[in-house]
Write a protein that holds these residues in place. Structure first.
Motif, PDB file in Angstrom:
ATOM      1  N   THR A 134       0.818  -1.212   0.000  1.00 52.19           N
ATOM      2  CA  THR A 134       0.000   0.000   0.000  1.00 52.19           C
ATOM      3  C   THR A 134       0.855   1.267   0.000  1.00 52.19           C
ATOM      4  O   THR A 134       0.521   2.258   0.647  1.00 52.19           O
ATOM      5  N   SER A 135       1.961   1.227  -0.728  1.00 51.73           N
ATOM      6  CA  SER A 135       2.774   2.428  -0.892  1.00 51.73           C
ATOM      7  C   SER A 135       1.925   3.518  -1.536  1.00 51.73           C
ATOM      8  O   SER A 135       1.090   3.248  -2.402  1.00 51.73           O
ATOM      9  N   GLY A 136       2.131   4.754  -1.105  1.00 56.01           N
ATOM     10  CA  GLY A 136       1.386   5.879  -1.649  1.00 56.01           C
ATOM     11  C   GLY A 136       0.032   6.095  -1.002  1.00 56.01           C
ATOM     12  O   GLY A 136      -0.681   7.026  -1.371  1.00 56.01           O
ATOM     13  N   LYS A 137      -0.299   5.250  -0.032  1.00 54.75           N
ATOM     14  CA  LYS A 137      -1.594   5.366   0.643  1.00 54.75           C
ATOM     15  C   LYS A 137      -1.449   6.107   1.974  1.00 54.75           C
ATOM     16  O   LYS A 137      -0.374   6.512   2.391  1.00 54.75           O
ATOM     17  N   ASN A 138      -2.576   6.227   2.662  1.00 54.21           N
ATOM     18  CA  ASN A 138      -2.684   7.029   3.873  1.00 54.21           C
ATOM     19  C   ASN A 138      -1.699   6.623   4.980  1.00 54.21           C
ATOM     20  O   ASN A 138      -1.395   5.447   5.172  1.00 54.21           O
ATOM     21  N   SER A 139      -1.256   7.619   5.745  1.00 55.35           N
ATOM     22  CA  SER A 139      -0.537   7.335   6.986  1.00 55.35           C
ATOM     23  C   SER A 139      -0.933   8.356   8.044  1.00 55.35           C
ATOM     24  O   SER A 139      -1.364   9.479   7.738  1.00 55.35           O
ATOM     25  N   PHE A 140      -0.806   7.942   9.288  1.00 50.06           N
ATOM     26  CA  PHE A 140      -0.951   8.817  10.446  1.00 50.06           C
ATOM     27  C   PHE A 140       0.228   8.563  11.379  1.00 50.06           C
ATOM     28  O   PHE A 140       0.791   7.460  11.396  1.00 50.06           O
ATOM     29  N   SER A 141       0.585   9.571  12.177  1.00 50.68           N
ATOM     30  CA  SER A 141       1.607   9.391  13.210  1.00 50.68           C
ATOM     31  C   SER A 141       1.288  10.314  14.377  1.00 50.68           C
ATOM     32  O   SER A 141       0.601  11.331  14.206  1.00 50.68           O
ATOM     33  N   ALA A 142       1.810   9.971  15.540  1.00 57.23           N
ATOM     34  CA  ALA A 142       1.559  10.805  16.717  1.00 57.23           C
ATOM     35  C   ALA A 142       2.324  10.281  17.916  1.00 57.23           C
ATOM     36  O   ALA A 142       2.617   9.089  17.999  1.00 57.23           O
ATOM     37  N   PRO A 143       2.599  11.155  18.884  1.00 53.01           N
ATOM     38  CA  PRO A 143       2.951  10.659  20.207  1.00 53.01           C
ATOM     39  C   PRO A 143       1.700  10.050  20.827  1.00 53.01           C
ATOM     40  O   PRO A 143       0.583  10.466  20.517  1.00 53.01           O
ATOM     41  N   PHE A 144       1.874   9.067  21.718  1.00 51.11           N
ATOM     42  CA  PHE A 144       0.721   8.507  22.407  1.00 51.11           C
ATOM     43  C   PHE A 144       1.056   8.283  23.863  1.00 51.11           C
ATOM     44  O   PHE A 144       2.229   8.149  24.245  1.00 51.11           O
ATOM     45  N   ALA A 145       0.035   8.269  24.697  1.00 48.24           N
ATOM     46  CA  ALA A 145       0.187   7.996  26.130  1.00 48.24           C
ATOM     47  C   ALA A 145      -1.063   7.273  26.603  1.00 48.24           C
ATOM     48  O   ALA A 145      -2.155   7.826  26.524  1.00 48.24           O
ATOM     49  N   TRP A 146      -0.901   6.031  27.041  1.00 48.88           N
ATOM     50  CA  TRP A 146      -2.020   5.210  27.490  1.00 48.88           C
ATOM     51  C   TRP A 146      -1.772   4.701  28.904  1.00 48.88           C
ATOM     52  O   TRP A 146      -0.636   4.552  29.333  1.00 48.88           O
ATOM     53  N   SER A 147      -2.860   4.396  29.592  1.00 48.97           N
ATOM     54  CA  SER A 147      -2.739   3.779  30.908  1.00 48.97           C
ATOM     55  C   SER A 147      -4.051   3.112  31.276  1.00 48.97           C
ATOM     56  O   SER A 147      -5.099   3.410  30.708  1.00 48.97           O
ATOM     57  N   ALA A 148      -3.987   2.230  32.226  1.00 46.63           N
ATOM     58  CA  ALA A 148      -5.192   1.588  32.753  1.00 46.63           C
ATOM     59  C   ALA A 148      -4.844   0.945  34.103  1.00 46.63           C
ATOM     60  O   ALA A 148      -3.683   0.695  34.410  1.00 46.63           O
TER      61      ALA A 148
END
Length: 201
Positions: A187-201
């Motif tokens: 899927t080259s040329g298709k959508n991407s997203f990126s971000a810092p993340f912080a999770w907990s539980a």
């Protein structure tokens, strides 16, 4: 079990640009008949019941119906082979959604875990270019969009998304090849997203 992790993540999917699945909270169908997605998470800091998870990386793969909320996903979870047994168990529980947190809501959508386990993972992120290689199974590199008309140089952001973070940087994949456990796509040329993340539980 209590846990918390933070770091950086990126993904590529089969949608053309600005994936409607993620940006609609999975209420709009993908651009393609099947949604194929690879997500890589690198943990900069974190722990689960005293087990340090810093420096570990996880790669998730999924093949889902265009309307992702329909469920029946085929999925795989690959964990950094440098992780200890305790780290691997903790990461499997967190990213499998078994111990609460953001992935607990997604877990019921998975119809079949087609594979997974330890794998050599190389992860790199300079803030705008994000790369992961998982043995000969995943080769993925994405580039955030940065407009020459934006004097801040911060790139294009999509807000209010929620998972895996509230604000995601939009971009496109320069390389996107997956061949693992019967999950095969390019899927080259298709959508991407990126971000810092912080999770907990």
């Amino acid at each position: 079990m209590s846990w918390e992790i933070q770091g950086t993540y990126f993904e590529n999917c089969s949608c053309d640009m600005i994936c409607p699945c993620s940006t609609s909270g999975l209420t709009v169908a993908a651009d393609t008949e099947r949604c194929t997605v690879a997500l890589a998470f690198h943990i900069d800091a974190g722990a689960s019941d005293g087990v340090d998870l810093s420096g570990r990386t996880v790669c998730m793969l999924a093949d889902a119906p265009a309307m992702m909320m329909d469920g029946g996903w085929k999925a795989a979870l690959l964990v950094d082979d440098q992780a200890s047994e305790e780290q691997t168990n903790a990461l499997n529980a967190i990213f499998g959604g078994q111990v609460g947190g953001p992935l607990a809501d997604l877990a019921p959508l998975i119809g079949e875990m087609v594979g997974g386990g330890p794998a050599p993972i190389e992860y790199a992120d300079d803030g705008f270019t994000h790369t992961v290689r998982v043995g000969d199974m995943v080769d993925l590199s994405v580039q955030d969009f940065v407009s020459g008309l934006d004097p801040t140089g911060k790139g294009i952001r999509v807000s209010g998304v929620g998972f895996p973070a509230d604000t995601l940087a939009a971009g496109t994949a320069t390389v996107a090849k997956v061949n693992a456990f019967g999950l095969v796509w390019e899927t080259s040329g298709k959508n991407s997203f990126s971000a810092p993340f912080a999770w907990s539980a």
